[in-house]
Design an enzyme around this catalytic site. Structure first.
Site, PDB file in Angstrom:
ATOM      1  N   GLY A  18       2.243  -9.979   0.882  1.00  0.00           N
ATOM      2  CA  GLY A  18       3.509  -8.515   0.819  1.00  0.00           C
ATOM      3  C   GLY A  18       2.993  -7.303   1.286  1.00  0.00           C
ATOM      4  CG  HIS A  19       0.705  -4.137  -1.783  1.00  0.00           C
ATOM      5  ND1 HIS A  19      -0.732  -3.794  -0.869  1.00  0.00           N
ATOM      6  CD2 HIS A  19       1.838  -3.508  -1.768  1.00  0.00           C
ATOM      7  CE1 HIS A  19      -0.710  -2.734  -1.606  1.00  0.00           C
ATOM      8  NE2 HIS A  19       0.979  -2.574  -2.082  1.00  0.00           N
ATOM      9  CG  PHE A  20       2.282  -3.044   3.173  1.00  0.00           C
ATOM     10  CD1 PHE A  20       3.273  -3.072   2.440  1.00  0.00           C
ATOM     11  CD2 PHE A  20       0.965  -1.936   2.762  1.00  0.00           C
ATOM     12  CE1 PHE A  20       3.027  -1.976   1.302  1.00  0.00           C
ATOM     13  CE2 PHE A  20       0.591  -1.260   1.650  1.00  0.00           C
ATOM     14  CZ  PHE A  20       2.468  -1.189   0.597  1.00  0.00           C
ATOM     15  CB  VAL A  75      -3.539  -2.009   1.511  1.00  0.00           C
ATOM     16  CG1 VAL A  75      -3.882  -1.534   0.491  1.00  0.00           C
ATOM     17  CG2 VAL A  75      -3.490  -1.812   3.134  1.00  0.00           C
TER      18      VAL A  75
END
Length: 146
Positions: free
Chosen positions: A46-48, A53
């Protein structure tokens, strides 16, 4: 210090154990550790999704774990059910470059001072010799409240 010894000192486990190996240790002074950052880290989902990252707060957490190893190994205090190592403060945190899958994150913690059971460290995370993040961290070991 390999992962088996790290597990004796840190209570963290997957997915929040963020130190893979200790590369250098000078009791009461400094510790250098390594985190291999892979695309399989759960936070990259989810990041990203299209540009993974490592979250900055997890880079800071990795530095806090390196600092914990420095203090706990210096004091010869292994993880147990009666005490816990708390992250109690941060000053001057700066993020200089993103940490991405495939990076080797080098974690450096140096003792600045210890007073009344509170340790203060200069901490720096590097990738390929370049600073990714740095901060001053404060931590302490306290009995667990029941």
């Amino acid at each position: 210090m390999d992962i088996h010894e790290i597990l004796k000192y840190l209570p963290h486990r997957y997915p929040l154990l963020l130190v893979d190996r200790v590369l250098a240790f000078e009791p009461g002074k400094s510790l250098t550790a390594l985190k291999n950052v892979t695309i399989n880290e759960p936070f990259f989902t989810g990041h990203f999704p299209h540009h993974p990252v490592m979250p900055g707060v997890l880079v800071i957490e990795a530095l806090a774990q390196a600092a914990a190893l420095l203090t706990l190994k210096t004091s010869n205090v292994e993880a147990d059910e009666n005490s816990i190592y708390y992250f109690v403060g941060i000053d001057n945190a700066r993020f200089k470059r993103p940490v991405e899958p495939g990076d080797q994150l080098i974690l450096k913690a140096t003792v600045l001072k210890e007073r009344i059971g509170i340790w203060k460290y200069a901490a720096r995370a590097e990738v390929d010799g370049r600073v990714a993040a740095e901060a001053e961290l404060m931590c302490t070991v306290r009995p667990k409240e029941t």
